[in-house]
Design a protein around this motif. Structure first.
Motif, PDB file in Angstrom:
ATOM      1  N   VAL A   1       5.755  -0.351   2.047  1.00  0.00           N
ATOM      2  CA  VAL A   1       4.965   0.218   3.151  1.00  0.00           C
ATOM      3  C   VAL A   1       3.668   0.892   2.717  1.00  0.00           C
ATOM      4  O   VAL A   1       2.779   1.112   3.545  1.00  0.00           O
ATOM      5  CB  VAL A   1       5.814   1.235   3.957  1.00  0.00           C
ATOM      6  N   ILE A   2       3.525   1.239   1.441  1.00  0.00           N
ATOM      7  CA  ILE A   2       2.314   1.909   0.968  1.00  0.00           C
ATOM      8  C   ILE A   2       1.437   0.880   0.260  1.00  0.00           C
ATOM      9  O   ILE A   2       1.826   0.321  -0.778  1.00  0.00           O
ATOM     10  CB  ILE A   2       2.642   3.088   0.031  1.00  0.00           C
ATOM     11  N   ASP A   3       0.278   0.627   0.786  1.00  0.00           N
ATOM     12  CA  ASP A   3      -0.576  -0.460   0.307  1.00  0.00           C
ATOM     13  C   ASP A   3      -0.942  -0.326  -1.169  1.00  0.00           C
ATOM     14  O   ASP A   3      -0.988  -1.318  -1.905  1.00  0.00           O
ATOM     15  CB  ASP A   3      -1.861  -0.528   1.143  1.00  0.00           C
TER      16      ASP A   3
ATOM     17  N   ILE B   1       3.015   7.975  10.642  1.00  0.00           N
ATOM     18  CA  ILE B   1       2.420   8.665   9.493  1.00  0.00           C
ATOM     19  C   ILE B   1       1.699   7.666   8.580  1.00  0.00           C
ATOM     20  O   ILE B   1       0.584   7.919   8.105  1.00  0.00           O
ATOM     21  CB  ILE B   1       3.503   9.436   8.716  1.00  0.00           C
ATOM     22  N   LEU B   2       2.329   6.532   8.346  1.00  0.00           N
ATOM     23  CA  LEU B   2       1.716   5.512   7.482  1.00  0.00           C
ATOM     24  C   LEU B   2       0.395   5.018   8.056  1.00  0.00           C
ATOM     25  O   LEU B   2      -0.605   4.911   7.335  1.00  0.00           O
ATOM     26  CB  LEU B   2       2.686   4.343   7.304  1.00  0.00           C
ATOM     27  N   ILE B   3       0.377   4.744   9.355  1.00  0.00           N
ATOM     28  CA  ILE B   3      -0.852   4.278   9.990  1.00  0.00           C
ATOM     29  C   ILE B   3      -1.917   5.373   9.948  1.00  0.00           C
ATOM     30  O   ILE B   3      -3.103   5.106   9.742  1.00  0.00           O
ATOM     31  CB  ILE B   3      -0.564   3.828  11.432  1.00  0.00           C
TER      32      ILE B   3
ATOM     33  N   SER C   1       1.938  -4.971   7.418  1.00  0.00           N
ATOM     34  CA  SER C   1       1.597  -6.230   6.765  1.00  0.00           C
ATOM     35  C   SER C   1       2.898  -6.970   6.456  1.00  0.00           C
ATOM     36  O   SER C   1       3.999  -6.475   6.739  1.00  0.00           O
ATOM     37  CB  SER C   1       0.806  -5.975   5.473  1.00  0.00           C
ATOM     38  N   LEU C   2       2.769  -8.154   5.862  1.00  0.00           N
ATOM     39  CA  LEU C   2       3.953  -8.939   5.544  1.00  0.00           C
ATOM     40  C   LEU C   2       4.874  -8.220   4.566  1.00  0.00           C
ATOM     41  O   LEU C   2       6.088  -8.435   4.579  1.00  0.00           O
ATOM     42  CB  LEU C   2       3.536 -10.298   4.952  1.00  0.00           C
ATOM     43  N   SER C   3       4.308  -7.360   3.720  1.00  0.00           N
ATOM     44  CA  SER C   3       5.146  -6.647   2.747  1.00  0.00           C
ATOM     45  C   SER C   3       6.150  -5.719   3.432  1.00  0.00           C
ATOM     46  O   SER C   3       7.181  -5.384   2.847  1.00  0.00           O
ATOM     47  CB  SER C   3       4.268  -5.841   1.779  1.00  0.00           C
ATOM     48  N   TRP C   4       5.878  -5.326   4.675  1.00  0.00           N
ATOM     49  CA  TRP C   4       6.803  -4.450   5.394  1.00  0.00           C
ATOM     50  C   TRP C   4       8.129  -5.145   5.657  1.00  0.00           C
ATOM     51  O   TRP C   4       9.149  -4.484   5.889  1.00  0.00           O
ATOM     52  CB  TRP C   4       6.179  -3.964   6.706  1.00  0.00           C
ATOM     53  N   LEU C   5       8.142  -6.478   5.627  1.00  0.00           N
ATOM     54  CA  LEU C   5       9.390  -7.209   5.834  1.00  0.00           C
ATOM     55  C   LEU C   5      10.387  -6.964   4.701  1.00  0.00           C
ATOM     56  O   LEU C   5      11.587  -7.183   4.867  1.00  0.00           O
ATOM     57  CB  LEU C   5       9.103  -8.710   5.948  1.00  0.00           C
ATOM     58  N   LEU C   6       9.879  -6.489   3.552  1.00  0.00           N
ATOM     59  CA  LEU C   6      10.775  -6.175   2.432  1.00  0.00           C
ATOM     60  C   LEU C   6      11.699  -5.001   2.756  1.00  0.00           C
ATOM     61  O   LEU C   6      12.710  -4.791   2.069  1.00  0.00           O
ATOM     62  CB  LEU C   6       9.956  -5.847   1.183  1.00  0.00           C
TER      63      LEU C   6
END
Length: 313
Positions: free
Chosen positions: A271-273, A174-176, A183-188
């Motif tokens: 996950v949301i840019d 859904i996000l894509i 991105s790197l922020s997804w590691l959070l």
């Protein structure tokens, strides 16, 4: 030593035992005896749980597999159920009640915002609802086998974590689809979910102890968790809705600091840019870790204190 009985027979009297002068407590200490079902010390209890780690993991997997074994779609319901809830919330809150307004990044992000919130909140909600029945729903197992009872609520929280990970596959799609690429922020997501898992486990332990003595709690908890859902901003951006009704600042701070909202905000930010850091409550990581440690450790100790009473009476 000998003595004469009434029939004239001669009997032998055994010599006095050195144990005759010992109290029951001294005898137990001498021979390493313990009270059956007694509560172990906290370090011993943790050690016992670690020794049962394979059982806890296997039990959570078995419960997850059996959950939808009678349904034709089987394990697909792990993903379909929260998606259907999200669809209902989208129609009621997003379309009819215009909950899409005020979403960080614009209304085009409402579906990723909503689905992320539903999946993350469901993780906590199901841990609580199933935790209430962790002991009362497994009395046969509790009374038949000797094992640390905390294994049951911990396995429930593990089961819900595995279910969330299945749901994350759909969430990524859904996000894509809405142009929120990895991105790197997804590691959070990893530290946020670790804190939430610790929080959920502690909450499941608390509910398990309360539910073991008060079965009616299982009927009450759905109403409490539903209220919690509405107060956590699952279907709408909480600060925006509070500003519409001109709520007091302290009320906004209180609602944003509640653990469900904290974990949802962190994962949405990851996950949301277009989800800005300014949308997060102050000291959000301290809140996430603090809630996890406070409820996780506190819930574990609270459950352990009643260990010897589970399954009795």
């Amino acid at each position: 030593m000998t003595e004469t009985t009434q029939g004239g027979a001669v009997g032998v009297k055994p010599p006095p035992s050195p144990d005759d002068s010992l109290s029951p407590a001294d005898l137990a200490a001498k021979y390493g005896l313990t009270v059956s079902g007694a509560r172990p010390s906290l370090p011993q209890y943790v050690k016992q749980l670690w020794g049962r780690r394979h059982f806890i993991l296997a039990f959570s997997r078995a419960k997850l597999t059996a959950q939808y074994s009678q349904a034709k779609l089987g394990q697909l319901w792990q993903v379909v159920t929260p998606l259907l809830n999200a669809a209902v919330y989208y129609f009621i809150f997003g379309v009819i009640m215009e909950g899409r307004k005020g979403i960080p990044g614009g209304q085009g992000n409402y579906i990723p915002f909503l689905v992320t919130g539903v999946f993350v909140f469901t993780f906590t909600q199901t841990s609580v609802l199933n935790g209430v029945r962790a002991i009362s729903g497994n009395l046969g197992l509790v009374r038949a086998l000797h094992f640390p009872r905390a294994s049951l609520p911990i396995s429930i929280s593990l089961q819900q974590l595995q279910q969330l990970l299945f749901s994350m596959i759909v969430l990524v799609a859904i996000l894509i689809g809405f142009e929120n690429y990895p991105s790197l922020s997804w590691l959070l997501i990893l530290p946020a979910l670790a804190c939430q898992f610790l929080f959920n486990t502690g909450l499941a332990l608390i509910m398990a102890r309360l539910g073991s003595k008060t079965p009616d709690l299982a009927q009450l908890m759905p109403f409490i968790t539903r209220t919690w859902l509405y107060a956590s901003g699952v279907m709408f951006f909480l600060p925006y809705q509070l500003s519409k009704i001109r709520a007091e600042p302290w009320l906004g701070d209180l609602l944003q600091a509640n653990p469900a909202a904290v974990y949802m905000d962190l994962i949405r930010f990851a996950v949301i840019d277009s989800y800005p850091a300014s949308s997060l409550p102050p000291h959000v990581w301290a809140l996430a870790l603090g809630w996890g440690l406070l409820v996780g450790i506190g819930g574990f100790v609270f459950f352990w204190k009643s260990e010897e009473r589970y399954g009795r009476g």
